[in-house]
Design an enzyme around this catalytic site. Structure first.
Site, PDB file in Angstrom:
ATOM      1  N   ASP A 145       0.851  -1.176   0.000  1.00 52.52           N
ATOM      2  CA  ASP A 145       0.000   0.000   0.000  1.00 52.52           C
ATOM      3  C   ASP A 145       0.893   1.233   0.000  1.00 52.52           C
ATOM      4  OD1 ASP A 145      -2.390   1.426   0.117  1.00 52.52           O
ATOM      5  OD2 ASP A 145      -2.279   1.604   2.288  1.00 52.52           O
ATOM      6  N   ASP A 190      -1.793  -1.149   6.052  1.00 51.60           N
ATOM      7  CA  ASP A 190      -2.071  -0.668   7.402  1.00 51.60           C
ATOM      8  C   ASP A 190      -3.532  -0.357   7.645  1.00 51.60           C
ATOM      9  OD1 ASP A 190      -2.292   1.507   5.771  1.00 51.60           O
ATOM     10  OD2 ASP A 190      -0.902   2.785   6.874  1.00 51.60           O
ATOM     11  N   ASP A 237      -6.958  -3.065   3.614  1.00 49.85           N
ATOM     12  CA  ASP A 237      -5.914  -4.032   3.277  1.00 49.85           C
ATOM     13  C   ASP A 237      -6.187  -5.419   3.852  1.00 49.85           C
ATOM     14  OD1 ASP A 237      -4.327  -2.098   1.956  1.00 49.85           O
ATOM     15  OD2 ASP A 237      -3.583  -1.387   3.877  1.00 49.85           O
TER      16      ASP A 237
END
Length: 937
Positions: free
Chosen positions: A353, A667, A671
């Protein structure tokens, strides 16, 4: 319920939404209707599937084929009266199971963490009255009120918005709060982050206020769909688990085949039917002899089974992984699941990410345009330390008179506050209170020496016109001690602010804003925006007095343009080097973000993540591809932008279909499904949500992408060490099989008793194997490409090494045994003790040579692994105690050895180690052939 949950509410107008849900926008639902809907749709909470209990987790530890073989061996040994052997084997099995449960025994808390994020209460309209009710009682059709600081209790279609912004980073990956506008009617296929007329459960209202109709609750919300995705994925075996299971099956089948062959050959050899009848013994004598032969040969077969199965292997692997977990903690990586230690070492792709992982998750002013010059701003996060530079040369802002005015105006026309946080546990001594975009202006001003508390003493705020999404700007009014009178500072979207300006500040002087100067400013704005910067324009207007009721028409006109400020969520400075190290290790780094394409590309370029031929794909473009087409091109794509949680899972699946071992970092809540679906999920420990941490296999305690590369290295070392002790243990065990097999074929007595074999496998083999698990790794381990996921643990190179060792061990041990038989024809225990001493100590010496598969013992250092010294020392003491402690002799069936026997044993114990070093020398001489030797066997 399904009809409601499947509706694309962002495509509906406010009136259509209210009509479809049977809601009165002014009065809300009636209490009776709300109760009926609560019974129909259920409470507004996330449902959790039953978790496995302790006994289920314990039983799962016995599912490995190798462990089942050990259990069978223990049971057979028990019924044959070999109680010590049986107890020792079961102790190892139980120890292994307990270790596994202790290390992996934490139940998944992903759903509990998601529930923590849910709003505890909600403000709703019922029967025309405003009520505060538990969020779990909110139902579709409820009208909810939203205010700054509130968590949104369910998915809503907005019906009213006043300067409303929502923090959706944990759900969509958007790095800045998203502006909401209720009166929009949007297209059907817009990604979640672009649905500006809707708000979603568990996201936060960061600014303004609003009102919305609840359209989905509980498991039908966007966060509920994520929870359902998390629950639906079954745990997949890791590459190590697959390889060990294959190894166990191979050993088990091989063990049964060898035992069967030995048993039948022995029975045929020892039951000479014709000779028995010729001797006149008759059928009864034959049957008696046959029974005894069956029992004897069955015991030989059991001995072979004990020799064939490395009883200590499961425990050694578990302990090695547990020790690896401790080493990982030193590298800022907390492992939640044991096999993840090794899996990371086999990773071929890291899907990361952007927000908070590759970037700092803190908006920062990086460029300002003032006095016809673009200046760069350095620094890290919210720390007010930094400098201004022109073409990488530090500058004194005194040479740019407009800069002080620009930064002062940006600080005063601002509601964010920078606070010192001396109690922070994260090493960050500054925190931002307020909108992160405004926070970037506060930090930039602090780098120039402007602090709000000091500045507001001379420039207190007297009036303001708040930010409005229609105007896209805000204004504040202050006294002006420098010029006298008052001044209005305005900041907002550059193209709009500049349209309101008639003058421009240049070199500290007000000058007319000509068409050419206006065009130049807009070009600079476009250039900054094209680099993915969020740009604000700043202007001012002197006022003779403070209006009683400031109006836009009177305040925001005839402005003087000061400059531009460009901000971005910057890349972490250490990430670029980490990505290059990963590339050298043959690992592809892929950015997956919910942010805009140009922002993603700018960060990727800054980090050198995007290669010249690399492709960039958006979520909308991904939706247009079928699974087969996408799988064919997935290895070409290096950046994904504007993607949803479902897209992330699809990307992971496509990479896995192409044979990749995928590590997914992240995080946010968005996700979590991909973290669970990936081969190994890596969550951020500082900025990560509880959901991502509880779903992941590994948590980075410093949120540092560089720690991933360090963890990859440790994972590779651990797998290499597992290979080393598998090679060591198997060569010992195969040697033991061949020793007994050849002795039986030759008609000799069994050279080693079952209890001797058990001691060899559990003690003298087990301790050095543990020491091999503590090796630091061969040089250049991160210069090698990742091993193939389908590469067997036992490859051709290892098979050849095992074969060489088997011959050397067998020759040395049987030589000692034959000498013992000749010297002690009436004392089998003495000959067996000579064989036992030769085999056990030769294996201890050979443990040193097993510390590297190719490097010589001299090059890696004989004494560089202190654990090996202790393991060998303790094992030698145990062997000598078994031989020389009187009360142990009858237990282990050993005899006293004197100097004459040791003079025979001494040269024989060096044979296996010498053979191993000679084999490695040959491999180094044939280095071009090594890669071909590592093919599947």
């Amino acid at each position: 319920m399904n009809k409601i949950s499947n509706t694309k509410w962002h495509t509906k107008s406010i009136e259509q939404t209210a009509e479809a849900l049977g809601t009165d926008l002014k009065r809300g639902l009636t209490a009776r209707e709300a109760q009926a809907r609560l019974e129909k749709f259920g409470p507004n909470e996330l449902q959790e599937q039953p978790r496995p209990g302790f006994w289920k987790m314990l039983l799962d530890q016995f599912n490995q084929f190798l462990v089942l073989i050990l259990i069978v061996s223990a049971v057979v040994s028990f019924f044959l009266g070999e109680y010590l052997d049986s107890g020792a084997i079961m102790a190892i099995v139980i120890l292994n199971a307990i270790l596994g449960v202790v290390q992996e025994g934490k139940a998944e808390e992903a759903l509990a963490a998601l529930q923590k994020m849910a709003a505890p209460n909600a403000a709703v309209l019922r029967d025309g009255h405003l009520l505060i009710i538990p969020a779990r009682e909110v139902v579709p059709g409820d009208v909810v009120l939203l205010e700054t600081g509130n968590y949104i209790p369910a998915d809503v279609r907005l019906v009213e918005s006043v300067n409303l912004r929502a923090e959706e980073a944990s759900l969509t990956g958007e790095s800045v709060p998203v502006e909401k506008k209720a009166d929009l009617v949007l297209e059907k296929d817009l990604p979640l982050g672009d649905r500006h007329n809707s708000a979603y459960m568990s996201t936060l209202v960061s600014y303004g206020r609003g009102k919305g109709i609840v359209v989905n609750t509980g498991m039908t919300t966007e966060i509920g769909l994520i929870a359902e995705m998390i629950q639906s994925y079954e745990e997949e075996p890791t590459p190590l688990q697959v390889k060990l299971d294959q190894l166990g099956k191979w050993l088990g089948i091989g063990c049964l085949v060898v035992c069967g062959i030995v048993f039948f050959i022995g029975v045929l050899r020892d039951t000479e039917v014709g000779m028995i009848f010729q001797a006149g013994g008759g059928l009864l004598a034959y049957l008696s002899t046959f029974r005894q032969v069956i029992v004897d040969m069955f015991m030989v077969a059991v001995s072979l089974a004990i020799a064939a199965v490395p009883e200590g292997l499961p425990a050694v692997v578990t302990i090695c992984l547990a020790l690896g977990m401790q080493e990982m903690i030193k590298r800022h990586a907390l492992i939640r699941k044991l096999p993840a230690v090794e899996t990371l070492g086999s990773a071929t792709a890291i899907c990361s990410d952007k927000t908070g992982t590759l970037t700092q998750d803190k908006m920062m002013a990086v460029q300002i345009y003032v006095d016809r010059t673009i200046l760069s701003v350095s620094g890290k996060g919210y720390n007010p330390a930094g400098e201004f530079s022109d073409d990488r040369r530090p500058v004194d802002l005194g040479g740019y008179p407009g800069s002080n005015l620009l930064l002062r105006a940006g600080l005063l026309c601002n509601d964010a506050r920078l606070e010192e946080d001396l109690d922070s546990e994260e090493g960050e001594n500054w925190r931002m209170v307020g909108d992160p975009t405004e926070g970037a202006l506060v930090v930039a001003a602090a780098k120039a020496g402007f602090w709000r508390e000091e500045l507001e003493q001379d420039y207190p705020r007297l009036a303001e016109i708040p930010f409005d999404s229609e105007r896209k700007r805000m204004a504040t009014i202050h006294p002006d001690p420098k010029w006298g009178g008052y001044v209005a500072y305005v900041k907002g979207a550059p193209d709009i602010v500049i349209e309101l300006c008639q003058q421009v500040v240049e070199d500290g002087q007000e000058r007319p804003l000509t068409a050419e100067k206006r065009r130049r400013i807009l070009e600079v704005n476009e250039a900054l925006s094209s680099n993915a910067l969020r740009v604000l324009g700043v202007a001012y207007r002197p006022l003779p007095e403070v209006p009683k009721t400031p109006t836009v028409e009177e305040t925001e006109r005839d402005l003087t343009f000061v400059g531009l400020i460009g901000m971005i969520d910057p890349a972490r400075p250490e990430v670029k080097e980490a990505i290059e190290l990963a590339r050298q290790a043959g690992i592809e780094t892929i950015m997956i973000t919910g942010d805009y394409k140009n922002t993603a590309v700018a960060i990727a370029d800054e980090l050198a993540l995007l290669s010249p031929g690399g492709r960039v794909l958006t979520g909308v473009e991904l939706d247009q591809l079928d699974d087969e087409t996408f799988a064919d091109m997935v290895e070409e794509v290096e950046v994904y932008a504007r993607v949803s949680p479902q897209h992330k899972v699809r990307i992971v699946e496509a990479l896995k279909k192409r044979g990749h071992v995928v590590a997914m970092t992240g995080d946010g809540v968005n996700d979590a499904p991909a973290l669970k679906r990936a081969n190994i999920g890596v969550a951020m420990g500082i900025t990560g949500t509880d959901v991502s941490k509880e779903t992941a296999d590994m948590v980075l305690t410093d949120d540092n992408y560089a720690s991933i590369v360090s963890a990859v290295e440790e994972g590779r070392v651990i797998y290499a060490n597992i290979r080393k002790f598998v090679y060591y243990l198997l060569s010992c065990n195969v040697g033991e099989i061949l020793i007994i097999f050849l002795a039986m074929i030759a008609g000799w007595p069994v050279p080693l008793t079952p209890i001797m074999l058990l001691v060899l496998n559990l003690v003298t083999d087990g301790a050095p194997a543990l020491a091999l698990g503590m090796e630091k790794g061969d040089p250049g381990i991160m210069k090698q490409p990742p091993r193939r996921p389908d590469e067997p643990m036992i490859n051709r190179q290892m098979v050849r090494g095992i074969a060489i060792q088997t011959v050397a061990i067998t020759a040395a041990t049987l030589s000692a045994f034959i000498v013992g038989l000749r010297w002690f024809p009436d004392n089998l225990a003495a000959a067996q003790t000579m064989a036992f001493a030769t085999l056990s100590i030769s294996e201890l010496f050979r443990a040193y040579t097993s510390r590297s598969e190719q490097y010589s013992l001299r090059s890696i250092g004989v004494f560089s692994n202190k654990w090996m010294q202790w393991a060998v020392l303790v094992s030698v003491i145990i062997v000598l105690a078994i031989i020389y402690v009187p009360f142990l002799d009858p237990i282990f069936e050993t005899a006293f050895l004197d100097l004459r026997e040791w003079l025979v044993i001494a040269p024989l114990i060096l044979v296996p180690a010498a053979a191993a070093e000679a084999n490695k020398y040959f491999l180094r001489q044939q280095k071009p052939m090594v890669s071909s030797l590592n093919t599947e066997y």
